[in-house]
Write a protein that holds these residues in place. Structure first.
Motif, PDB file in Angstrom:
ATOM      1  N   THR B  98       0.783  -1.250   0.000  1.00  0.00           N
ATOM      2  CA  THR B  98       0.000   0.000   0.000  1.00  0.00           C
ATOM      3  C   THR B  98       0.808   1.289   0.000  1.00  0.00           C
ATOM      4  N   GLU B 291     -13.860  -8.649   4.750  1.00  0.00           N
ATOM      5  CA  GLU B 291     -13.436  -7.572   5.623  1.00  0.00           C
ATOM      6  C   GLU B 291     -12.025  -7.101   5.259  1.00  0.00           C
ATOM      7  N   GLU B 294     -11.874  -4.997   2.042  1.00  0.00           N
ATOM      8  CA  GLU B 294     -12.321  -3.632   2.305  1.00  0.00           C
ATOM      9  C   GLU B 294     -11.230  -2.837   3.026  1.00  0.00           C
ATOM     10  N   PHE B 295     -10.665  -3.488   4.053  1.00  0.00           N
ATOM     11  CA  PHE B 295      -9.594  -2.890   4.839  1.00  0.00           C
ATOM     12  C   PHE B 295      -8.407  -2.543   3.947  1.00  0.00           C
ATOM     13  N   ALA B 297      -8.375  -1.982   0.692  1.00  0.00           N
ATOM     14  CA  ALA B 297      -8.680  -0.869  -0.205  1.00  0.00           C
ATOM     15  C   ALA B 297      -8.593   0.461   0.547  1.00  0.00           C
ATOM     16  N   SER B 298      -9.116   0.479   1.777  1.00  0.00           N
ATOM     17  CA  SER B 298      -9.110   1.740   2.524  1.00  0.00           C
ATOM     18  C   SER B 298      -7.685   2.111   2.939  1.00  0.00           C
ATOM     19  N   GLN B 299      -6.867   1.109   3.310  1.00  0.00           N
ATOM     20  CA  GLN B 299      -5.480   1.361   3.665  1.00  0.00           C
ATOM     21  C   GLN B 299      -4.692   1.886   2.466  1.00  0.00           C
ATOM     22  N   ALA B 301      -5.843   3.591  -0.065  1.00  0.00           N
ATOM     23  CA  ALA B 301      -6.218   4.976  -0.320  1.00  0.00           C
ATOM     24  C   ALA B 301      -5.646   5.891   0.762  1.00  0.00           C
ATOM     25  N   ALA B 302      -5.792   5.477   2.020  1.00  0.00           N
ATOM     26  CA  ALA B 302      -5.365   6.334   3.125  1.00  0.00           C
ATOM     27  C   ALA B 302      -3.852   6.564   3.106  1.00  0.00           C
ATOM     28  N   ASN B 303      -3.092   5.497   2.836  1.00  0.00           N
ATOM     29  CA  ASN B 303      -1.638   5.654   2.811  1.00  0.00           C
ATOM     30  C   ASN B 303      -1.191   6.516   1.640  1.00  0.00           C
ATOM     31  N   GLU B 305      -2.927   8.996   0.426  1.00  0.00           N
ATOM     32  CA  GLU B 305      -3.263  10.347   0.871  1.00  0.00           C
ATOM     33  C   GLU B 305      -2.162  10.879   1.800  1.00  0.00           C
TER      34      GLU B 305
END
Lengths: 493, 314
Positions: B98, B291, B294-295, B297-299, B301-303, B305
């Motif tokens: 990520t 789960e 999803e986690f 994908a969000s990680q 994107a967040a990393n 950012e």
């Protein structure tokens, strides 16, 4: 004394004795296979240790660690291919000696020197591990930079013939080390958008190419089927007579000391130690003009020091939990898996574990001598094999070895390219050892410089304000200046 | 002649056996689990424990290969280009999957994988040398304002680097970050008195005698229950922890992913795995396939950012 009894009772089990025997034999053999160095030998054994008792697991890994460093020199002497980078300097005198038909003698020097170096460093480890570990912490980037600068002077010693060609080869080596991810920025350099290059080149595949493959190519080009080898290669194992040893005790102690001290400094490594030792022994030896032609001093310089690194590298590993080299890093990982946390707490809380480790290391070093002496009867017979068969075997082992380093096909290509380059270098009279020295030390050289400059805010003069670094700089300057001064004086007369 | 026929027959049997794995019951041959870091290291240890259990549960041989280099990018690239037949799998950490794709042009991205399950995690702590004058985060801020704070960690873009950069941003101060080769080199510099602070796992205390000040997570951890979160100290929380997941290359058939996911559930909760992880002082954290996807994908994107806000990615 209580510790000793506790440690001995822990070790006196069938499982542990078996671990010692298997570890030493396996380590020696794997070390001898080109490409499969200390780290790989440990990694192969790692999964087996999960189900072993922790004392047997440590024993197995320690024996592999100590003996694989020695094993690397067997192939260096017999087939001109260092099994591990630590044995690169052994090639310089070991192989010429074997070509003279004295492989048995070369192995004798190398085995005895290895055992001596290993035991020497063990004594130092037992006597002064905590104190030396604290000293090693004072080695910052400036000191490391100065030490590596000193090691680089070795390029001058191994550049016989043309100094200019030697320096050029050294610079090429330094440049090759820069390919790959830059640790200071995390960004890839000189990768030309070829994905695999961003991981850098592996030193061992370069070694395999330059030494082993180029030898195979040369011999294939020159091969005449009917011609019998004029020299009969002596097989087996032979120790030189005592009078030969007596005049070389100084070299033995000197290189063991250098190996131990450099081993103690985390992150400098056995390869650097062997070249520093080679440079220093050659500088002070009475037989320095024979170096590179099969001089036992050269074998001693390399072998006593690289085995002395094992004890040295264990000093920070056990006393601080900071591994001294790649091999100890894997072992540290294995210890953690077994719930043994090296460091200050180990020294204070479980001294019997430490005593056990010392005993195992002592046994491993002695057993290594036995395995080497017996194994030499078998190993040296490869020299009596028909040349095409031997060369074919070297070729296959080299390519497989290059691949096993990292499981990366790129490394095989690098080995082949380096092999072809090695042939050209032989024709052009360019020495190959400087490339290896440059590449082995390049990254450390560059990173210690950049790190030091970052600490000091870009002030290079601060490097000279560190006392240890200053001393090393002065020694280096003297070494470089001395031949020039001598030549100048000679001309005046 | 007889032997020749036998050999020929065996050869035919073997080749047909090899060429038709799809029709057979998965798994019917050796599975390769790639770990993109060196053996004995932080990723390798949980990876090998995990592979050991999976081997037993799946009833087939599993070979663990370490493909090192470039922050795990070399191994991940190899895996992303492997046949998605369920026989090439990977055990990879947060950074490789990520952060690296945001920082450089990797040949793989967020959609190159079928995430199978989350296996382990490790929270990070703001850590100083035991004999340091810095006793609290307040002291750290004070020293950064008065003189300077030298921090260290692996190369830029690594989680410890991102963690200390996020901390500096949140505290409104500057740290002088010196990249090192890894934690061992960092410990050498810290114990030698050249570095004031690093961001590292819980084992820094036991191994090197370093002193944790605060955890970079939203809750306290089980392993070090006395170490407060940043919010408890009156600052904003920062979540900066490493995690390890089990991945297959994108395009792996759904039924194979299901088989692997079920095996993973068993492996992570097995007695052998949990006790091994415990002995090695590592944290187990399980997430089932949905789960975890999803986690992940969000990680991702967040990393991305976070790296952009720190100026480490475009």
């Amino acid at each position: 004394m209580e510790n000793l009894a506790a440690a001995v009772s822990q070790l006196a089990s069938f499982e542990v004795l078996l671990a010692i025997l298997i570890g030493t034999t396996f380590g020696t053999i794997v070390g001898a296979l080109p490409g499969m160095g200390t780290v790989l030998a440990l990694v192969v054994a790692l999964p087996f240790t999960y189900s072993m008792s922790s004392i047997a697991a440590i024993t197995l890994l320690l024996c592999i660690y100590a003996s694989s460093v020695y094993g690397g020199s067997i192939s260096a002497i017999l087939i001109n291919t260092p099994g591990t980078p630590q044995s690169a300097a052994t090639v310089l005198d070991g192989y010429p000696m074997a070509q003279r038909g004295e492989a048995n003698l070369a192995l004798g020097w190398c085995t005895a020197a290895s055992t001596f170096g290993g035991l020497f460093s063990l004594v130092i480890l037992i006597i002064a591990a905590p104190q030396l570990a604290r000293f090693s912490l004072r080695f910052g980037p400036a000191e490391t930079f100065a030490l590596i600068l000193f090691a680089l002077t070795c390029i001058a010693w191994v550049s016989r013939g043309s100094m200019l060609k030697g320096l050029l080869a050294g610079v090429i080596g330094l440049f090759l080390a820069m390919i790959g991810t830059d640790n200071m920025t995390g960004m890839p350099r000189f990768d030309y958008d070829i994905g695999v290059l961003s991981g850098g080149l592996a030193l061992i595949s370069l070694l395999i190419g330059l030494f082993a493959l180029s030898e195979v190519f040369m011999r294939a080009a020159k091969y005449v089927p009917e011609k019998r080898e004029s020299k009969v290669a002596n097989v087996g194992f032979r120790l030189a007579p005592w009078r030969e040893w007596r005049i070389r005790i100084k070299a033995l102690v000197q290189s063991s000391l250098i190996g131990t001290l450099i081993g103690i400094l985390p992150g400098t490594g056995a390869t650097a130690a062997t070249f520093v030792s080679y440079a220093e022994v050659r500088r002070t030896s009475r037989r320095s003009e024979n170096f590179g032609k099969g001089e036992p001093d050269g074998i001693i310089a390399s072998e006593a020091s690289n085995n002395a690194v094992t004890g040295g590298a264990l000093v920070p590993t056990l006393a601080l939990g900071i591994p001294g080299d790649g091999g100890t890093a894997v072992m540290l990982g294995a210890l953690l898996i077994h719930g043994i946390i090296p460091g200050v707490q180990l020294l204070n809380n479980s001294p019997e574990v430490l005593t056990g480790i010392f005993i195992v290391l002592a046994i491993a070093n002695v057993l290594m001598f036995v395995v080497g002496a017996l194994g030499a009867q078998v190993f040296t017979r490869v020299l009596r094999m028909p040349e095409p068969l031997l060369m074919g075997m070297v070729l296959v082992m080299s390519l497989v070895g290059a691949y096993t380093v990292r499981g990366n096909p790129l490394d095989v290509m690098v080995a082949v390219i380096a092999g072809v380059a090695g042939v050209f270098m032989r024709f052009l009279g360019v020495p190959m050892a400087p490339i290896v020295i440059g590449m082995a030390l390049g990254l450390n050289f560059e990173e210690s410089l950049r790190q030091g400059l970052m600490f000091s805010g870009g002030d290079f003069l601060s490097f000279f304000q560190q006392p240890i670094a200053l001393v090393l700089f002065i020694i280096t300057a003297v070494i470089i200046a001395w031949p020039i001064v001598k030549a100048f004086r000679a001309r005046k007369k | 002649m007889k032997t020749q026929i036998t050999v020929l027959a065996a050869a035919i049997l073997m080749t047909t056996g090899l060429s038709a794995p799809a029709t057979a019951q998965y798994p019917d041959q050796t599975i390769n689990v790639m770990i993109p870091f060196s053996a004995g290291g932080g990723t390798d240890v949980p990876g090998r424990f995990f592979a050991q259990e999976m081997e037993e549960i799946l009833g087939t041989d599993i070979i663990v290969t370490n493909v090192e280099g470039a922050g795990g990018v070399i191994g991940a690239t190899q895996l992303s280009q492997a046949d998605p037949d369920g026989y090439s799998l990977g055990f990879m950490p947060v950074g490789t999957t990520t952060t690296q794709p945001h920082m450089r042009e990797t040949e793989y991205g967020a959609d190159s994988w079928e995430p199978i399950c989350l296996v382990a995690q490790g929270p990070m702590y703001v850590t100083v040398p035991a004999d340091s004058d810095i006793q609290s985060i307040d002291d750290l801020v004070q020293q950064a304002q008065d003189s300077n704070v030298v921090t260290a960690g692996p190369p830029p873009g690594s989680l410890p680097h991102i963690g200390q950069a996020a901390l500096a941003q949140m505290l409104g101060v500057d740290f002088n970050y010196i990249p090192h080769e890894g934690i061992n080199a960092v410990a050498q510099s810290m114990l030698g008195g050249r570095v004031h602070m690093t961001v590292w796992f819980a084992d820094a205390g036991e191994r090197f005698g370093l002193r944790p000040l605060a955890i970079l997570d939203s809750t306290r951890s089980e392993e070090l229950p006395d170490i407060p979160t940043l919010a408890e100290l009156g600052y904003e929380n920062i979540e900066n922890y490493v995690w390890f997941g089990f991945f297959a290359p994108a395009g792996t058939p759904a039924e194979i992913v299901t088989t692997l996911a079920e095996a993973c559930d068993q492996a992570v909760h097995s007695e052998g795995f949990t006790s091994n992880m415990d002995a090695a002082n590592r944290q187990v954290r399980y997430m089932p396939t949905d789960e975890f996807a999803e986690f992940f994908a969000s990680q991702f994107a967040a990393n991305g950012e976070r790296l952009r806000s720190l100026g480490l990615a475009n």
